[in-house]
Scaffold this motif. Structure first.
Motif, PDB file in Angstrom:
ATOM      1  N   VAL A 108      13.208  -2.706  44.543  1.00 44.85           N
ATOM      2  CA  VAL A 108      12.704  -4.075  44.659  1.00 44.85           C
ATOM      3  C   VAL A 108      11.868  -4.388  43.425  1.00 44.85           C
ATOM      4  O   VAL A 108      10.856  -3.731  43.160  1.00 44.85           O
ATOM      5  N   SER A 109      12.296  -5.372  42.658  1.00 40.06           N
ATOM      6  CA  SER A 109      11.597  -5.779  41.443  1.00 40.06           C
ATOM      7  C   SER A 109      11.101  -7.210  41.578  1.00 40.06           C
ATOM      8  O   SER A 109      11.489  -7.931  42.495  1.00 40.06           O
ATOM      9  N   GLY A 110      10.247  -7.608  40.660  1.00 38.82           N
ATOM     10  CA  GLY A 110       9.709  -8.964  40.697  1.00 38.82           C
ATOM     11  C   GLY A 110       9.751  -9.591  39.320  1.00 38.82           C
ATOM     12  O   GLY A 110       9.683  -8.892  38.302  1.00 38.82           O
ATOM     13  N   GLY A 111       9.869 -10.901  39.287  1.00 40.85           N
ATOM     14  CA  GLY A 111       9.929 -11.596  38.015  1.00 40.85           C
ATOM     15  C   GLY A 111       8.905 -12.705  37.899  1.00 40.85           C
ATOM     16  O   GLY A 111       8.508 -13.299  38.899  1.00 40.85           O
ATOM     17  N   THR A 115       7.955  -8.019  50.761  1.00 43.71           N
ATOM     18  CA  THR A 115       9.414  -7.988  50.823  1.00 43.71           C
ATOM     19  C   THR A 115       9.916  -6.574  51.100  1.00 43.71           C
ATOM     20  O   THR A 115      10.775  -6.361  51.963  1.00 43.71           O
ATOM     21  N   SER A 116       9.375  -5.596  50.373  1.00 36.20           N
ATOM     22  CA  SER A 116       9.776  -4.197  50.564  1.00 36.20           C
ATOM     23  C   SER A 116       9.471  -3.732  51.985  1.00 36.20           C
ATOM     24  O   SER A 116      10.314  -3.099  52.641  1.00 36.20           O
ATOM     25  N   ILE A 125      11.910  -5.465  54.521  1.00 35.45           N
ATOM     26  CA  ILE A 125      13.253  -4.871  54.508  1.00 35.45           C
ATOM     27  C   ILE A 125      13.223  -3.498  55.172  1.00 35.45           C
ATOM     28  O   ILE A 125      14.111  -3.149  55.958  1.00 35.45           O
ATOM     29  N   ALA A 126      12.175  -2.713  54.862  1.00 41.97           N
ATOM     30  CA  ALA A 126      12.045  -1.386  55.464  1.00 41.97           C
ATOM     31  C   ALA A 126      11.942  -1.477  56.983  1.00 41.97           C
ATOM     32  O   ALA A 126      12.551  -0.684  57.713  1.00 41.97           O
ATOM     33  N   LEU A 127      11.178  -2.459  57.481  1.00 43.17           N
ATOM     34  CA  LEU A 127      11.029  -2.638  58.923  1.00 43.17           C
ATOM     35  C   LEU A 127      12.359  -3.012  59.579  1.00 43.17           C
ATOM     36  O   LEU A 127      12.722  -2.480  60.636  1.00 43.17           O
ATOM     37  N   TYR A 170      17.656   3.237  60.972  1.00 45.44           N
ATOM     38  CA  TYR A 170      17.620   4.049  59.763  1.00 45.44           C
ATOM     39  C   TYR A 170      16.235   4.657  59.553  1.00 45.44           C
ATOM     40  O   TYR A 170      15.216   4.053  59.917  1.00 45.44           O
ATOM     41  N   LYS A 171      16.200   5.808  58.928  1.00 44.42           N
ATOM     42  CA  LYS A 171      14.938   6.432  58.549  1.00 44.42           C
ATOM     43  C   LYS A 171      14.632   6.030  57.108  1.00 44.42           C
ATOM     44  O   LYS A 171      15.391   6.363  56.195  1.00 44.42           O
ATOM     45  N   VAL A 172      13.529   5.315  56.926  1.00 44.77           N
ATOM     46  CA  VAL A 172      13.213   4.721  55.632  1.00 44.77           C
ATOM     47  C   VAL A 172      11.951   5.365  55.050  1.00 44.77           C
ATOM     48  O   VAL A 172      10.964   5.573  55.763  1.00 44.77           O
ATOM     49  N   ALA A 173      11.985   5.666  53.757  1.00 45.25           N
ATOM     50  CA  ALA A 173      10.834   6.221  53.051  1.00 45.25           C
ATOM     51  C   ALA A 173      10.436   5.271  51.923  1.00 45.25           C
ATOM     52  O   ALA A 173      11.179   5.131  50.951  1.00 45.25           O
ATOM     53  N   PRO A 174       9.297   4.586  52.036  1.00 47.41           N
ATOM     54  CA  PRO A 174       8.867   3.660  50.976  1.00 47.41           C
ATOM     55  C   PRO A 174       8.220   4.405  49.808  1.00 47.41           C
ATOM     56  O   PRO A 174       7.608   5.463  49.984  1.00 47.41           O
ATOM     57  N   LEU A 175       8.352   3.825  48.625  1.00 48.86           N
ATOM     58  CA  LEU A 175       7.757   4.404  47.421  1.00 48.86           C
ATOM     59  C   LEU A 175       7.308   3.270  46.515  1.00 48.86           C
ATOM     60  O   LEU A 175       8.087   2.371  46.214  1.00 48.86           O
TER      61      LEU A 175
END
Length: 206
Positions: free
Chosen positions: A16-19, A29-30, A33-35, A42-47
Motif C-alpha cells: 500500500v503506497s500513497g501519493g 486503508t491498510s 483491507i487487512a480486517l 485469511y491470516k494477515v500480517a501487517p508491516l
C-alpha cells in the motif's frame, strides 16, 4: 461465525503506497483491507515501513510526527501500528515495524562482521535484499496467508526509493503473488462533473 476453511497457498503480498500527501490515509486503508481479509478467513500480517533513519519512533518530536505507539514488546512504533491493533484486535511488535535506519544498521553491522566476504556493499542489492527479507520473514514467522505492507511517505520521495525498488523486484519475482494498492488524493476540477475513476487490476488470485 467461524472463518471459512481456506486451502493453504503461497503467501501473497499487498503493498500500500500513497501519493502527493503524507498522512492521506495509507494506515487506515491498510488496516481496513487487512480486517476485510481477516473476516474472509485469511491470516494477515501487517508491516509498516518508515523512511527515516531513526531506529524507532521513540526519539522523534511528537509535534513533528505524532505520538509514538508503544507495543507490548517495548517497540516504539508509528501510530499506524495502533490502527492495525485496533482493527485486527491483535498485538503488534518489532516484526511489524521497520525503519530505514534499522535496514541500514543491519547491513552495516553485517559488513563490519565481514559477512559479505569483502564485497563492496552497495544499496542495491544489499539494502533491497534486506527489505525483501523482512517482508518474507514476517510471512513465514506468522504463517500468514497475506502480508500487508504499508510504505511510509509518498511515491516519488528520494528517501523511500529502495522500498519501492524492493516491491518492484518482488513483483517481477512473484508476479502472481504481489498486488499494489495506491492511495491518492483525487481532486475534482471545477469544470469537470465527475472525478476520473481509478482502475485496479488484481493478479493475486485472492
Amino acid at each position: 461465525m467461524p472463518a471459512r476453511s481456506i486451502k493453504k497457498q503461497a503467501t501473497k503480498y499487498i503493498f500500500v503506497s500513497g501519493g502527493v500527501i503524507s498522512g492521506i490515509g495509507k494506515g487506515t486503508t491498510s488496516a481496513s483491507i487487512a480486517l476485510l481479509l481477516k473476516a474472509a478467513g485469511y491470516k494477515v500480517a501487517p508491516l509498516k515501513f518508515e523512511n527515516y533513519l531513526n531506529l524507532d519512533a521513540g526519539t522523534i518530536n511528537p509535534i513533528e510526527h505524532g505520538d509514538p505507539f508503544l507495543c507490548d514488546d517495548g517497540t516504539e512504533a508509528d501510530m499506524d501500528i495502533g490502527s492495525y491493533e485496533k482493527f485486527l484486535n491483535e498485538d503488534m511488535g518489532k516484526d511489524n515495524f521497520v525503519t530505514m535506519g534499522q535496514i541500514y544498521k543491519t547491513v552495516i553491522d553485517r559488513e563490519r562482521r565481514f559477512e559479505y566476504d569483502g564485497e563492496d556493499v552497495e544499496a542495491i542489492p544489499y539494502i533491497t535484499d534486506e527489505i525483501i527479507s523482512r517482508v518474507e520473514n514476517l510471512g513465514r514467522k506468522k504463517d500468514a496467508d497475506i502480508v500487508m505492507i504499508e510504505l511510509g511517505g509518498t511515491a516519488g520521495e528520494y528517501q523511500n526509493v529502495f522500498y519501492y525498488e524492493a516491491s518492484r523486484m518482488m513483483t517481477l519475482k512473484k508476479p502472481n503473488d504481489v498486488l499494489h494498492v495506491h492511495v491518492s488524493y483525487v481532486p475534482t476540477p471545477g469544470h469537470l462533473v465527475n472525478q476520473k475513476p481509478n482502475r485496479l487490476n488484481s493478479r493475486c488470485g485472492l
